[in-house]
Design an enzyme around this catalytic site. Sequence first.
Site, mmCIF file in Angstrom:
data_model
loop_
_atom_site.group_PDB
_atom_site.id
_atom_site.type_symbol
_atom_site.label_atom_id
_atom_site.label_comp_id
_atom_site.label_asym_id
_atom_site.label_seq_id
_atom_site.Cartn_x
_atom_site.Cartn_y
_atom_site.Cartn_z
ATOM 1 N N GLY A 5 1.091 0.863 10.228
ATOM 2 C CA GLY A 5 1.541 0.509 8.897
ATOM 3 C C GLY A 5 2.311 1.610 8.200
ATOM 4 N N LYS A 37 3.894 0.790 -8.380
ATOM 5 C CA LYS A 37 3.600 2.138 -7.896
ATOM 6 C C LYS A 37 4.837 3.034 -7.799
ATOM 7 C CE LYS A 37 -0.711 1.429 -5.364
ATOM 8 N NZ LYS A 37 -1.396 1.646 -4.067
ATOM 9 N N MET A 72 -11.772 -5.175 -8.347
ATOM 10 C CA MET A 72 -13.147 -4.726 -8.540
ATOM 11 C C MET A 72 -13.207 -3.403 -9.307
ATOM 12 S SD MET A 72 -14.473 -5.602 -4.671
ATOM 13 C CE MET A 72 -16.204 -5.291 -4.950
ATOM 14 N N GLY A 86 3.004 0.920 4.515
ATOM 15 C CA GLY A 86 3.050 0.368 3.168
ATOM 16 C C GLY A 86 2.249 1.166 2.162
#
Length: 310
Positions: free
Chosen positions: A153, A93, A43, A155
């Site tokens: 998490g 990344k 988006m 990540g």
Amino acid sequence: MADERNNDIEETTIKGVNGPITGWLDGHTILVGLMAYPIRHTMSPTMHNNAFAKLGLNGAYLCFEIDNEKLPGAIDAIRTLDMRGSNVSMPNKKKVIPYLDKLDKTSQMCDAVNTIVNDHGVLTGYTTDGMGWLRSLNKDGQDVKGKVITLAGAGGAATPIAVTASLSGAKEIRIFNLNDDKWEQAVKNVDTINKETDCVATVHHLEDREDFKKSIAESDIYCDATSVGMNPLQDQTLVDDPSWFHEDMVVSDTVYAPRKTKLMEVAEKAGVKHIYNGIGMMIEQGAAAFKLWTGKEMPTDYIQEIMDQN
């Protein structure tokens, strides 16, 4: 000989158009983009191109399907085409770092980059994901300074959240992760935070449900930065018992599709006063990148209205 062109995104006059547009192009248009694979679901073009149009800035945001193999040539193209910069997403990344000239503090600590700024051939890497999460909370009057955070998490979303929270004055961050391929990253995040900041970070096994429950009960903020709650896991949540939450805490889910996740439903049943999905983080991380490229604030309320229609 061609005239030298400034790669700053300048103001322009958009004529003959009623309302925002996403395609104002001329000989002065400056290009920014997104390099990732896969990419067609994003988006980001809707967000950035409408922000350019709203502010009358002569910029265009395009998407490029770039994997690790194509990455070196793509980074060369930023310099060659005098692009103002680019966003970077998976799987690039970490792989992009050797091709850049400089990194900001957050990117160094995260060992990852999601935004590149090109200053006339000098490429600097930034990480705006964590700032996006923090700004989305700040916008609603919430802060991390002096707070205890339980974070699920380790990540691509969780790492910058942990790093940015620690740099922004969080008192303690307890990172919970499965004993899977992200466990080593969780350990690394804790080690980096403890070395580089005054925040106390610890790593815990997500499989230890009693430890997880106790940590949430003692926390000011619980953030789920995993993919649980997102398709095809939209009917799942790491916390399914409302009694784990207390009403004065913040519960944050980085998932934004669906807009109301199972975690958010559980938090609502617990009477939690401050519940957030990931749409604010997504918009605000984009706004941080937009500011780096243009020097101007993205009209985030306006962009929120547009995103809610998509």
